[in-house]
Design an enzyme around this catalytic site. Structure first.
Site, PDB file in Angstrom:
ATOM      1  N   CYS A 176       0.841  -1.211   0.000  1.00 20.51           N
ATOM      2  CA  CYS A 176       0.000   0.000   0.000  1.00 20.51           C
ATOM      3  C   CYS A 176       0.871   1.254   0.000  1.00 20.51           C
ATOM      4  O   CYS A 176       2.008   1.249   0.472  1.00 20.51           O
ATOM      5  CB  CYS A 176      -0.956   0.101   1.177  1.00 20.51           C
ATOM      6  SG  CYS A 176      -2.154  -1.243   1.274  1.00 20.51           S
ATOM      7  N   ARG A 229      -4.970   6.780  -0.791  1.00 24.43           N
ATOM      8  CA  ARG A 229      -4.023   5.662  -0.805  1.00 24.43           C
ATOM      9  C   ARG A 229      -4.277   4.713  -1.959  1.00 24.43           C
ATOM     10  O   ARG A 229      -5.367   4.696  -2.566  1.00 24.43           O
ATOM     11  CB  ARG A 229      -4.155   4.915   0.505  1.00 24.43           C
ATOM     12  CG  ARG A 229      -5.568   4.338   0.764  1.00 24.43           C
ATOM     13  CD  ARG A 229      -5.769   2.884   0.401  1.00 24.43           C
ATOM     14  NE  ARG A 229      -4.880   2.005   1.089  1.00 24.43           N
ATOM     15  CZ  ARG A 229      -5.049   1.619   2.365  1.00 24.43           C
ATOM     16  NH1 ARG A 229      -6.138   2.004   3.033  1.00 24.43           N
ATOM     17  NH2 ARG A 229      -4.178   0.813   2.942  1.00 24.43           N
ATOM     18  N   ASN A 236      -0.061  -1.731   5.583  1.00 18.98           N
ATOM     19  CA  ASN A 236       0.622  -2.900   6.116  1.00 18.98           C
ATOM     20  C   ASN A 236       1.994  -2.531   6.692  1.00 18.98           C
ATOM     21  O   ASN A 236       2.734  -1.737   6.106  1.00 18.98           O
ATOM     22  CB  ASN A 236       0.783  -3.952   5.012  1.00 18.98           C
ATOM     23  CG  ASN A 236       1.123  -5.316   5.569  1.00 18.98           C
ATOM     24  OD1 ASN A 236       0.837  -5.625   6.726  1.00 18.98           O
ATOM     25  ND2 ASN A 236       1.729  -6.155   4.757  1.00 18.98           N
TER      26      ASN A 236
END
Length: 329
Positions: A2, A18, A82
């Site tokens: 990400c 994002r 993450n």
């Protein structure tokens, strides 16, 4: 995986969003929660009542909403990315602390606070606890980027040492290692330039660039977190802001598209394809959540202010992944 991004438009609006890079769908949809709404987790009986209305991408598990990214009515945005290897959640509640289950952190932020400064103050006494939303669903390894309408951004990471809160002046977040490592790593690219390299005399030989882009030779092009951080940081800085907010919105998507993963290009050890499931962009002042998906590049928009902020139920919008083509003849 990400990549998170925050930037300011020429007119002073703040965009935040994002890339969601993951090898599977998590049954995501766009979720709207009105203010003063009580959310009750049926599994562990924990409750949360929203002070502010919330809009974002997430999933509802047994009537309880969890978010991957979103914003509230005050223009505060948050995204979870993450953070493997380095993350270390508390195993149990600590007496005297504000104990926040991992799955609830993003909603806790958006439901309760109106600014980055308010969040920073609250985090001084916070403890992020490894309590799952259900016994059958383990928590994801996460760190968070939080941004508001003042342009301030922070990164929140809980490691073995402590709960770290970093001011994020770069406006970018990816994954591991820790945020301060990524900032220090920027120094390795001090020689990059946006302008074309001029002709160079090598002894008696004149060297001339064969194409545009020589100033950014050395900008990493792979999909590792370190490389994506560098690439987005420089593209964000290079962006030429426009008088039209709609153009800056498109630029936001173009920047994140530069680090978007194509199916098959980034494979896990299980031979699953990590890909950019969706890209989101929130206009924090306007309360509009924009997104497109891997299957459908068309930008979708959900306006929080068209909803009843004092309503009495959660509302969801179907995740749009049906290809849309504008036929012109």
């Amino acid at each position: 995986m990400c990549t998170g991004l925050a930037l300011e438009t020429k007119d002073g609006l703040h965009l935040f969003g994002r890339n969601m890079d993951i090898e599977y769908s998590f049954n995501q949809s766009i979720i709207f929660i009105p203010r003063n709404f009580k959310c009750v987790n049926k599994s562990n009986k924990k409750e949360l009542t929203t002070k502010y209305a919330v809009l974002g991408m997430g999933t509802i598990f047994d009537d309880y909403p969890t978010f991957a990214d979103g914003m509230n009515e005050k223009g505060l945005g948050c995204a979870g990315l993450n953070f493997p290897v380095y993350v270390s959640y508390s195993k149990e509640d600590i007496e005297g602390k504000t104990n926040i289950p991992v799955y609830n952190f993003l909603l806790w932020v958006l439901a309760n606070f109106s600014s980055v400064e308010e969040v920073k103050e609250a985090l001084k006494n916070a403890n992020i606890v490894d309590i799952p939303i259900s016994e059958n669903i383990p928590n994801t390894t996460l760190h968070w980027m939080i941004s508001d309408i003042t342009g301030k951004s922070i990164v929140v990471e809980q490691t073995k040492e402590k709960l770290n809160v970093f001011d994020n002046n770069i406006g970018v977040l990816t994954n591991s290692p820790t945020f301060d490592w990524h900032v220090a790593n920027l120094n390795q690219y001090v020689g990059l330039r946006y302008n074309q390299v001029p002709e160079f005399k090598l002894g008696d030989q004149s060297l001339t660039a064969l194409g545009q882009g020589t100033g950014l030779v050395g900008l990493p092009g792979d999909f590792t977190p370190a490389s994506r951080f560098i690439r987005v940081a420089f593209l964000r800085d290079a962006m030429i802001k426009n008088d039209k907010d709609s153009i800056d919105l498109i630029e936001f998507f173009h920047i994140l598209n530069n680090v978007a993963m194509v199916r098959g290009s980034t494979r896990t050890v299980e031979e699953k394809s990590d890909l950019t499931q969706y890209t989101s962009c929130m206009c924090l002042e306007k309360g509009i959540y924009y997104y497109n998906t891997y299957e459908n590049n068309q930008i979708n928009a959900i306006d929080m202010n068209k909803e009843n902020l004092d309503g009495n139920e959660i509302k969801t919008y179907k995740y749009n992944k049906t290809l849309s083509i504008n036929h012109v003849n």
